[in-house]
Design a protein around this motif. Structure first.
Motif, PDB file in Angstrom:
ATOM      1  N   GLN A   1       3.096  -8.624  -3.719  1.00 27.08           N
ATOM      2  CA  GLN A   1       2.040  -7.633  -3.919  1.00 27.08           C
ATOM      3  C   GLN A   1       2.605  -6.237  -4.159  1.00 27.08           C
ATOM      4  O   GLN A   1       2.012  -5.440  -4.895  1.00 27.08           O
ATOM      5  CB  GLN A   1       1.107  -7.626  -2.700  1.00 27.08           C
ATOM      6  N   SER A   2       3.754  -5.916  -3.570  1.00 32.21           N
ATOM      7  CA  SER A   2       4.299  -4.566  -3.636  1.00 32.21           C
ATOM      8  C   SER A   2       4.932  -4.231  -4.992  1.00 32.21           C
ATOM      9  O   SER A   2       5.172  -3.056  -5.281  1.00 32.21           O
ATOM     10  CB  SER A   2       5.337  -4.355  -2.525  1.00 32.21           C
TER      11      SER A   2
ATOM     12  N   LEU B   1       2.677  -7.157  -9.556  1.00 31.79           N
ATOM     13  CA  LEU B   1       1.472  -6.978 -10.365  1.00 31.79           C
ATOM     14  C   LEU B   1       1.396  -5.635 -11.077  1.00 31.79           C
ATOM     15  O   LEU B   1       0.399  -5.350 -11.749  1.00 31.79           O
ATOM     16  CB  LEU B   1       0.214  -7.149  -9.491  1.00 31.79           C
ATOM     17  N   ARG B   2       2.424  -4.827 -10.980  1.00 32.04           N
ATOM     18  CA  ARG B   2       2.404  -3.522 -11.627  1.00 32.04           C
ATOM     19  C   ARG B   2       2.239  -3.683 -13.153  1.00 32.04           C
ATOM     20  O   ARG B   2       3.023  -4.364 -13.811  1.00 32.04           O
ATOM     21  CB  ARG B   2       3.694  -2.782 -11.316  1.00 32.04           C
TER      22      ARG B   2
ATOM     23  N   LEU C   1      -5.947  -9.123  -9.617  1.00 30.74           N
ATOM     24  CA  LEU C   1      -6.242  -7.989  -8.746  1.00 30.74           C
ATOM     25  C   LEU C   1      -5.277  -7.864  -7.573  1.00 30.74           C
ATOM     26  O   LEU C   1      -4.906  -6.760  -7.187  1.00 30.74           O
ATOM     27  CB  LEU C   1      -7.684  -8.099  -8.228  1.00 30.74           C
ATOM     28  N   SER C   2      -4.894  -8.976  -6.993  1.00 31.17           N
ATOM     29  CA  SER C   2      -3.968  -8.932  -5.857  1.00 31.17           C
ATOM     30  C   SER C   2      -3.339 -10.299  -5.674  1.00 31.17           C
ATOM     31  O   SER C   2      -3.854 -11.315  -6.162  1.00 31.17           O
ATOM     32  CB  SER C   2      -4.694  -8.515  -4.566  1.00 31.17           C
TER      33      SER C   2
ATOM     34  N   LEU D   1      -1.855 -11.776  -2.288  1.00 31.62           N
ATOM     35  CA  LEU D   1      -1.552 -11.565  -0.873  1.00 31.62           C
ATOM     36  C   LEU D   1      -1.288 -12.888  -0.169  1.00 31.62           C
ATOM     37  O   LEU D   1      -1.925 -13.902  -0.476  1.00 31.62           O
ATOM     38  CB  LEU D   1      -2.712 -10.843  -0.184  1.00 31.62           C
TER      39      LEU D   1
ATOM     40  N   ARG E   1      -6.113 -13.139  -6.262  1.00 33.25           N
ATOM     41  CA  ARG E   1      -7.492 -12.662  -6.473  1.00 33.25           C
ATOM     42  C   ARG E   1      -7.602 -12.165  -7.908  1.00 33.25           C
ATOM     43  O   ARG E   1      -6.783 -11.373  -8.369  1.00 33.25           O
ATOM     44  CB  ARG E   1      -7.813 -11.530  -5.487  1.00 33.25           C
TER      45      ARG E   1
END
Length: 235
Positions: A79-80, A83-84, A100-101, A103, A115
């Motif tokens: 996540q960190s 997805l950038r 979107l995420s 996690l 997500r």
């Protein structure tokens, strides 16, 4: 002299291991596609029938596998960084399927909950698709796997993906990557209606963005103030 020794070490490390017949065949295909080339991404999307789609990729990229391995195998941290810019099209705008995420499941860091937002004219829907992730250090390469955890509400009946990352012979800090993903869509209409070109953009082009993000994260570990580098994908 040091560079020569490191290069020789990479060659010997790959040629001295006994790859399985399947992995040997994959490495031979990588060599045929990528030997003597620089940054390359080649991918194909194929409809296999029975609502099943296959994505195959051959990638050559500069990568320090020693620095990248902790990033690739620590799924809870995707996540960190992963997805950038993942929803941005190369030619501007955003994809209709937005990520979107990603996690981890609170009870299991190896299950990632993706997500997403499906945003098409006159219709939009937010959903979550879990994937069970795994990694293994094989003889001569790193393997990553993902398998969808599906339910009746899922847009897919099943999905599996594999990435095999080999050191490129004779090239320090360069890898060859073989990717293979297969998924069976749940709605028949979605399989029939999505053009191949759109499927390629929705899925395959995001491999490039993911690798760009990985290279930047690798550089952050190597030294402060990295200069971002980006891959060029073959059309």
């Amino acid at each position: 002299m040091k560079f020569v020794l490191c290069t020789l070490s990479l060659v010997l490390s790959l040629t001295s291991v006994a790859l399985s017949p399947e992995d040997s065949a994959i490495f031979s295909r990588l060599e045929k596609q990528l030997k003597g080339q620089h940054d390359v991404i080649r991918r194909t999307v194929t409809r296999k029938g029975d609502k099943t789609i296959e994505l195959e990729g051959f990638i050559s990229t500069e990568l320090n596998l020693e620095l990248a391995k902790p990033l690739l195998t620590n799924f809870a941290r995707y996540q960190s960084w992963a997805l950038r810019d993942i929803n941005k099209k190369p030619d501007g705008g955003e994809y209709m399927l937005k990520l979107l995420s990603v996690l981890p499941l609170p009870s299991d860091d190896n299950v990632l909950q993706l997500r997403y937002l499906l945003d098409v004219p006159l219709f939009s829907s937010i959903g979550v698709q879990p994937f069970r992730m795994s990694s293994a250090q094989k003889d001569g390469y790193l393997e990553l796997k993902a398998e969808a955890v599906t339910s009746k509400k899922s847009l897919i009946d099943w999905a599996v993906g594999t990435a095999k990352i080999f050191p490129a012979p004779g090239e320090r800090h360069r890898v060859w990557v073989y990717t293979l993903g297969r998924m069976r869509l749940h709605p028949w209409l979605m399989y029939e209606a999505l053009p191949d070109r759109l499927l390629n953009r929705l899925v395959a082009n995001r491999i490039k963005t993911f690798l760009d993000n990985l290279l930047e994260e690798q550089d952050k570990r190597a030294q402060p103030g990295p200069i971002p580098r980006h891959l060029s994908a073959d059309k």
